[in-house]
Design an enzyme around this catalytic site. Sequence first.
Site, PDB file in Angstrom:
ATOM      1  N   GLY A  12       0.661  -1.952   0.256  1.00  6.49           N
ATOM      2  CA  GLY A  12       0.296  -0.240   0.128  1.00  6.49           C
ATOM      3  C   GLY A  12       0.757   1.284   0.012  1.00  6.49           C
ATOM      4  O   GLY A  12       0.654   2.164   0.317  1.00  6.49           O
ATOM      5  N   SER A  13       1.837   1.314  -0.549  1.00  4.76           N
ATOM      6  CA  SER A  13       2.578   2.313  -0.994  1.00  4.76           C
ATOM      7  C   SER A  13       2.275   3.782  -1.606  1.00  4.76           C
ATOM      8  O   SER A  13       1.738   4.601  -1.521  1.00  4.76           O
ATOM      9  CB  SER A  13       4.523   1.974  -1.256  1.00  4.76           C
ATOM     10  OG  SER A  13       4.198   1.398  -2.260  1.00  4.76           O
ATOM     11  N   LYS A  65     -17.269 -13.918  -7.306  1.00  6.00           N
ATOM     12  CA  LYS A  65     -17.071 -12.500  -7.768  1.00  6.00           C
ATOM     13  C   LYS A  65     -18.204 -11.929  -7.027  1.00  6.00           C
ATOM     14  O   LYS A  65     -17.742 -10.910  -7.025  1.00  6.00           O
ATOM     15  CB  LYS A  65     -15.812 -12.657  -9.038  1.00  6.00           C
ATOM     16  CG  LYS A  65     -15.831 -11.304  -9.042  1.00  6.00           C
ATOM     17  CD  LYS A  65     -14.839 -11.496 -10.416  1.00  6.00           C
ATOM     18  CE  LYS A  65     -13.507 -11.913 -10.511  1.00  6.00           C
ATOM     19  NZ  LYS A  65     -12.243 -11.607 -10.435  1.00  6.00           N
ATOM     20  N   MET A  90      -4.587  -7.330  -6.792  1.00  6.46           N
ATOM     21  CA  MET A  90      -4.602  -8.434  -7.288  1.00  6.46           C
ATOM     22  C   MET A  90      -5.617  -9.095  -7.755  1.00  6.46           C
ATOM     23  O   MET A  90      -5.455  -9.947  -7.826  1.00  6.46           O
ATOM     24  CB  MET A  90      -3.744  -8.934  -6.541  1.00  6.46           C
ATOM     25  CG  MET A  90      -1.858  -8.342  -6.288  1.00  6.46           C
ATOM     26  SD  MET A  90      -1.261  -7.480  -7.566  1.00  6.46           S
ATOM     27  CE  MET A  90      -0.734  -8.935  -8.026  1.00  6.46           C
ATOM     28  N   LEU A  92      -9.361  -9.699 -10.533  1.00  5.03           N
ATOM     29  CA  LEU A  92      -9.521  -8.774 -11.865  1.00  5.03           C
ATOM     30  C   LEU A  92     -10.960  -7.894 -11.396  1.00  5.03           C
ATOM     31  O   LEU A  92     -11.548  -8.818 -10.340  1.00  5.03           O
ATOM     32  CB  LEU A  92     -10.209  -9.566 -13.282  1.00  5.03           C
ATOM     33  CG  LEU A  92      -9.022  -9.824 -13.801  1.00  5.03           C
ATOM     34  CD1 LEU A  92      -8.712 -11.166 -15.593  1.00  5.03           C
ATOM     35  CD2 LEU A  92      -8.310  -9.096 -14.397  1.00  5.03           C
ATOM     36  N   ILE A  93     -10.991  -6.717 -11.955  1.00  5.88           N
ATOM     37  CA  ILE A  93     -12.852  -6.519 -11.215  1.00  5.88           C
ATOM     38  C   ILE A  93     -14.311  -7.151 -12.544  1.00  5.88           C
ATOM     39  O   ILE A  93     -13.741  -6.466 -13.533  1.00  5.88           O
ATOM     40  CB  ILE A  93     -13.132  -4.961 -11.634  1.00  5.88           C
ATOM     41  CG1 ILE A  93     -11.539  -4.182 -10.952  1.00  5.88           C
ATOM     42  CG2 ILE A  93     -14.192  -4.449 -11.285  1.00  5.88           C
ATOM     43  CD1 ILE A  93     -11.664  -4.586  -8.989  1.00  5.88           C
ATOM     44  N   ASN A 107      -6.406   2.300 -12.296  1.00 11.04           N
ATOM     45  CA  ASN A 107      -5.326   1.418 -11.986  1.00 11.04           C
ATOM     46  C   ASN A 107      -3.687   2.054 -12.403  1.00 11.04           C
ATOM     47  O   ASN A 107      -4.496   2.752 -13.601  1.00 11.04           O
ATOM     48  CB  ASN A 107      -5.639   0.064 -12.803  1.00 11.04           C
ATOM     49  CG  ASN A 107      -4.552  -0.652 -11.373  1.00 11.04           C
ATOM     50  OD1 ASN A 107      -4.331  -0.916 -10.685  1.00 11.04           O
ATOM     51  ND2 ASN A 107      -4.270  -1.899 -12.924  1.00 11.04           N
ATOM     52  N   HIS A 109       0.149   0.662 -13.213  1.00 12.68           N
ATOM     53  CA  HIS A 109       0.411  -0.215 -13.771  1.00 12.68           C
ATOM     54  C   HIS A 109       1.716   0.153 -13.455  1.00 12.68           C
ATOM     55  O   HIS A 109       1.650   1.281 -14.989  1.00 12.68           O
ATOM     56  CB  HIS A 109       0.265  -1.078 -14.822  1.00 12.68           C
ATOM     57  CG  HIS A 109       0.460  -2.685 -15.210  1.00 12.68           C
ATOM     58  ND1 HIS A 109       0.129  -4.001 -14.303  1.00 12.68           N
ATOM     59  CD2 HIS A 109       1.391  -3.183 -16.272  1.00 12.68           C
ATOM     60  CE1 HIS A 109       0.777  -4.585 -15.297  1.00 12.68           C
ATOM     61  NE2 HIS A 109       1.402  -4.221 -15.677  1.00 12.68           N
TER      62      HIS A 109
HETATM   63  C1  GRF Z   1       2.692  -1.003  -7.745  1.00 10.33           C
HETATM   64  O1  GRF Z   1       3.600  -1.002  -8.821  1.00 10.33           O
HETATM   65  C2  GRF Z   1       1.381  -0.605  -8.473  1.00 10.33           C
HETATM   66  O2  GRF Z   1       1.539  -0.030 -10.385  1.00 10.33           O
HETATM   67  C3  GRF Z   1       1.496  -2.371  -9.015  1.00 10.33           C
HETATM   68  O3  GRF Z   1       0.958  -2.719  -7.553  1.00 10.33           O
HETATM   69  C4  GRF Z   1       1.829  -2.245  -6.892  1.00 10.33           C
HETATM   70  C5  GRF Z   1       1.564  -1.550  -5.756  1.00 10.33           C
HETATM   71  O4  GRF Z   1       2.466  -1.453  -4.745  1.00 10.33           O
HETATM   72  N1  GRF Z   1      -0.254  -2.318  -9.452  1.00 10.33           N
HETATM   73  P1  GRF Z   1       2.094  -0.809  -3.970  1.00 10.33           P
HETATM   74  O5  GRF Z   1       1.316  -2.197  -2.837  1.00 10.33           O
HETATM   75  O6  GRF Z   1       1.504   0.610  -3.810  1.00 10.33           O
HETATM   76  O7  GRF Z   1       3.484  -0.608  -3.195  1.00 10.33           O
END
Ligand code: GRF
Length: 191
Positions: A12-13, A65, A90, A92-93, A107, A109
């Site tokens: 969750g950074s 789901k 992680m 799929l919606i 999202n 990525h």
């Molecule tokens: C990020 O690199 C994002 O691009 C990908 O998952 C990672 C999540 O990192 N979808 P964090 O949990 O926000 O640290």
Amino acid sequence: MKNIAVFASGSGSNFQAIMDAINKGELKAELKLLVSDKANAYCIERAENYNIPTYVFSAKDFKSKAEYEQIIVSKLREMKVEFIVLAGYMRLIGPTLLKAYEGKIVNIHPSLLPAFPGKDAIGQALAAGVEETGITIHYVDEGMDTGPAIAQQSIKIEANESIESLQNKIHEIEHQLYPKVLNQLLQENTN
Ligand code: GRF
């Protein structure tokens, strides 16, 4: 101000960067809820530290789901959430959430999509030997990282790059770009 929810499965950074930007007034939004499908993910602790309500579920407790997404939609409605921000979620919606929040799910990525969708995009880029990779912020559709791109930023891959060093660079850029792009989107998205 728009009410948002963040969905995350891991550290969750990015979620943290969003909370920080809101607290600094750089991202004009109300963070109503963190949704997580991993009971011991660090993102939940981050939410608790900032008194953000959480909804934590385990997909295996549901038959489908559609069933757990219906509960998520109810929670989101209850909190008057208008926009969904995926940040390392992680899963799929599915159609239930997509229909309820059409055009209102984004999202982030860690690659220049359409290159390297799916899991371990950073490892995929290194293994492919490309000279640059980057990040993509995109709308979410039913596919895996296939929705229309909103913003991209590239990053050069150095000769001695490791997964860790590349991941650090990617995170640094994500933490700046995601709150900025979200702020623009939320101001533009008036309905
Ligand atoms: C990020 O690199 C994002 O691009 C990908 O998952 C990672 C999540 O990192 N979808 P964090 O949990 O926000 O640290």
